[in-house]
Design a protein around this motif. Sequence first.
Motif, PDB file in Angstrom:
ATOM      1  N   GLY A   1      -3.307  20.187   7.302  1.00 26.23           N
ATOM      2  CA  GLY A   1      -3.145  18.829   7.797  1.00 26.23           C
ATOM      3  C   GLY A   1      -2.584  17.903   6.744  1.00 26.23           C
ATOM      4  N   PHE A   2      -2.837  16.609   6.933  1.00 20.46           N
ATOM      5  CA  PHE A   2      -2.378  15.609   5.978  1.00 20.46           C
ATOM      6  C   PHE A   2      -3.389  14.476   5.930  1.00 20.46           C
ATOM      7  CE2 PHE A   2      -0.928  13.901   9.981  1.00 20.46           C
ATOM      8  CZ  PHE A   2      -1.097  12.530   9.845  1.00 20.46           C
ATOM      9  N   GLN A   3      -3.376  13.732   4.824  1.00 22.20           N
ATOM     10  CA  GLN A   3      -4.214  12.546   4.663  1.00 22.20           C
ATOM     11  C   GLN A   3      -3.343  11.439   4.084  1.00 22.20           C
ATOM     12  OE1 GLN A   3      -7.347  12.808   5.788  1.00 22.20           O
ATOM     13  NE2 GLN A   3      -7.915  10.675   5.386  1.00 22.20           N
ATOM     14  N   TYR A   4      -3.376  10.283   4.744  1.00 25.15           N
ATOM     15  CA  TYR A   4      -2.587   9.130   4.312  1.00 25.15           C
ATOM     16  C   TYR A   4      -3.500   8.133   3.598  1.00 25.15           C
ATOM     17  CZ  TYR A   4      -0.517   4.475   4.812  1.00 25.15           C
ATOM     18  OH  TYR A   4      -0.069   3.201   4.576  1.00 25.15           O
ATOM     19  N   TYR A   5      -3.032   7.599   2.473  1.00 29.10           N
ATOM     20  CA  TYR A   5      -3.780   6.620   1.685  1.00 29.10           C
ATOM     21  C   TYR A   5      -2.938   5.357   1.529  1.00 29.10           C
ATOM     22  CZ  TYR A   5      -6.562  10.674   0.261  1.00 29.10           C
ATOM     23  OH  TYR A   5      -7.356  11.811   0.259  1.00 29.10           O
ATOM     24  N   HIS A   6      -3.529   4.221   1.875  1.00 31.34           N
ATOM     25  CA  HIS A   6      -2.885   2.925   1.647  1.00 31.34           C
ATOM     26  C   HIS A   6      -3.672   2.199   0.565  1.00 31.34           C
ATOM     27  CE1 HIS A   6      -0.859  -0.846   2.230  1.00 31.34           C
ATOM     28  NE2 HIS A   6      -2.002  -1.454   2.505  1.00 31.34           N
ATOM     29  N   ILE A   7      -3.026   1.987  -0.572  1.00 31.79           N
ATOM     30  CA  ILE A   7      -3.676   1.339  -1.709  1.00 31.79           C
ATOM     31  C   ILE A   7      -3.730  -0.164  -1.448  1.00 31.79           C
ATOM     32  CG2 ILE A   7      -3.686   1.012  -4.196  1.00 31.79           C
ATOM     33  CD1 ILE A   7      -4.016   3.929  -3.285  1.00 31.79           C
ATOM     34  N   ILE A   8      -4.939  -0.693  -1.296  1.00 35.53           N
ATOM     35  CA  ILE A   8      -5.124  -2.126  -1.051  1.00 35.53           C
ATOM     36  C   ILE A   8      -5.254  -2.886  -2.362  1.00 35.53           C
ATOM     37  CG2 ILE A   8      -6.604  -3.842   0.057  1.00 35.53           C
ATOM     38  CD1 ILE A   8      -7.515  -1.615   1.975  1.00 35.53           C
ATOM     39  N   ASN A   9      -5.998  -2.342  -3.289  1.00 36.31           N
ATOM     40  CA  ASN A   9      -6.303  -3.029  -4.548  1.00 36.31           C
ATOM     41  C   ASN A   9      -5.218  -2.748  -5.578  1.00 36.31           C
ATOM     42  OD1 ASN A   9      -7.640  -3.727  -7.138  1.00 36.31           O
ATOM     43  ND2 ASN A   9      -9.426  -4.036  -5.806  1.00 36.31           N
ATOM     44  N   ASP A  10      -4.555  -3.801  -6.078  1.00 36.70           N
ATOM     45  CA  ASP A  10      -3.439  -3.567  -6.998  1.00 36.70           C
ATOM     46  C   ASP A  10      -3.882  -3.046  -8.359  1.00 36.70           C
ATOM     47  OD1 ASP A  10      -4.425  -5.909  -8.084  1.00 36.70           O
ATOM     48  OD2 ASP A  10      -2.678  -7.134  -7.593  1.00 36.70           O
ATOM     49  N   ASN A  11      -5.179  -3.105  -8.670  1.00 33.43           N
ATOM     50  CA  ASN A  11      -5.653  -2.467  -9.893  1.00 33.43           C
ATOM     51  C   ASN A  11      -5.490  -0.949  -9.827  1.00 33.43           C
ATOM     52  OD1 ASN A  11      -7.171  -4.699 -11.621  1.00 33.43           O
ATOM     53  ND2 ASN A  11      -7.665  -5.082  -9.465  1.00 33.43           N
ATOM     54  N   LEU A  12      -5.555  -0.387  -8.615  1.00 31.28           N
ATOM     55  CA  LEU A  12      -5.307   1.047  -8.453  1.00 31.28           C
ATOM     56  C   LEU A  12      -3.842   1.377  -8.707  1.00 31.28           C
ATOM     57  CD1 LEU A  12      -7.479   1.730  -5.278  1.00 31.28           C
ATOM     58  CD2 LEU A  12      -7.919   2.578  -7.592  1.00 31.28           C
ATOM     59  N   LEU A  13      -2.945   0.428  -8.430  1.00 29.15           N
ATOM     60  CA  LEU A  13      -1.536   0.619  -8.756  1.00 29.15           C
ATOM     61  C   LEU A  13      -1.334   0.561 -10.267  1.00 29.15           C
ATOM     62  CD1 LEU A  13       0.069  -1.639  -5.988  1.00 29.15           C
ATOM     63  CD2 LEU A  13      -0.350   0.821  -5.916  1.00 29.15           C
ATOM     64  N   LEU A  14      -2.024  -0.369 -10.918  1.00 27.62           N
ATOM     65  CA  LEU A  14      -1.961  -0.444 -12.378  1.00 27.62           C
ATOM     66  C   LEU A  14      -2.456   0.850 -13.007  1.00 27.62           C
ATOM     67  CD1 LEU A  14      -1.620  -2.039 -15.047  1.00 27.62           C
ATOM     68  CD2 LEU A  14      -3.963  -2.871 -14.716  1.00 27.62           C
ATOM     69  N   ALA A  15      -3.508   1.444 -12.438  1.00 28.27           N
ATOM     70  CA  ALA A  15      -4.069   2.683 -12.978  1.00 28.27           C
ATOM     71  C   ALA A  15      -3.049   3.810 -12.971  1.00 28.27           C
ATOM     72  CB  ALA A  15      -5.306   3.078 -12.192  1.00 28.27           C
ATOM     73  N   GLN A  16      -2.141   3.803 -11.992  1.00 30.25           N
ATOM     74  CA  GLN A  16      -1.118   4.854 -11.937  1.00 30.25           C
ATOM     75  C   GLN A  16      -0.226   4.841 -13.175  1.00 30.25           C
ATOM     76  OE1 GLN A  16       1.096   4.800  -8.224  1.00 30.25           O
ATOM     77  NE2 GLN A  16      -0.769   4.439  -7.013  1.00 30.25           N
TER      78      GLN A  16
END
Length: 270
Positions: free
Chosen positions: A235-250
């Motif tokens: 299958g598949f799992q979709y993730y929508h990052i809401i918190n921009d701190n999680l984007l910074l972590a990338q």
Amino acid sequence: SDVHGFFEISFKNDYITPRGLLVTNTGLTTQVVTGLALDLYKDKSGFINNISIYGGVWNDLWSEQNHPRVGSWNEFDWFVGASVKFAQNWKFGVEYVEFLSPPGNFSQERNIEISLAYDDSSWGFPITLNPYVKLFYAASGPSTVVVGKRGDTYDIELGIVPTLGLKKYIGIPLTLSAPTWITVGPSTYWNIGGNVCGVALCSTDNTGVFSTGLTGKLALDWIPSRLGNWYAKAGFQYYHIINDNLLLAQTLVGTAPTFATAHKNVVVGF
């Protein structure tokens, strides 16, 4: 039987945690979980229906890591826990889990997860919702999302797992499910304070990630039951990052070169 073993191996295009941290997004991710469970008490007719304890290990292997000492071995977790099924449809669980990094990317992280779930299959509807709530308490160690508070913090996962069994409709032991959840918590779980996202301070939101997907699970009932209950799933799992701190972590773990190019939407196929 009162003693049960479990084993599962998964192959994925990305590794993203349930809390929305995109750990790897190149090459092949192979994840293996295995362990044992022991039933301590059973009573189908009583208020307490089952008490079980369990323990196991989880490993993540990343094909492109190529570490000189540990190769593709990216993460090792071990866990112990207990669950109590009560009032026929309710399940309470508590688990202690440690996150470890064989290549030394982070130091030991100690966590406790407490969960409460409801099985609504007794309602008789074709699709069950199976709602649950999980409290993930990061007791000590580095931030489990890299840029948040170190220890003594938490987030909460609110979810449902809509499920439809197809065997009685098509004669094939195939089950479809759509795991769906959102994470919430104190803003410091994601932002220790002063995080800079691009040219401005990062948000102090109280939400982390939203996820939904579709999983097909096929029971391999041609294998004799004395050898266990085997299955295959995809299958598949979709993730929508809401918190921009999680984007910074990338940008810190290497899954995005800059904040502007960080991945707000991630699809994991498995």
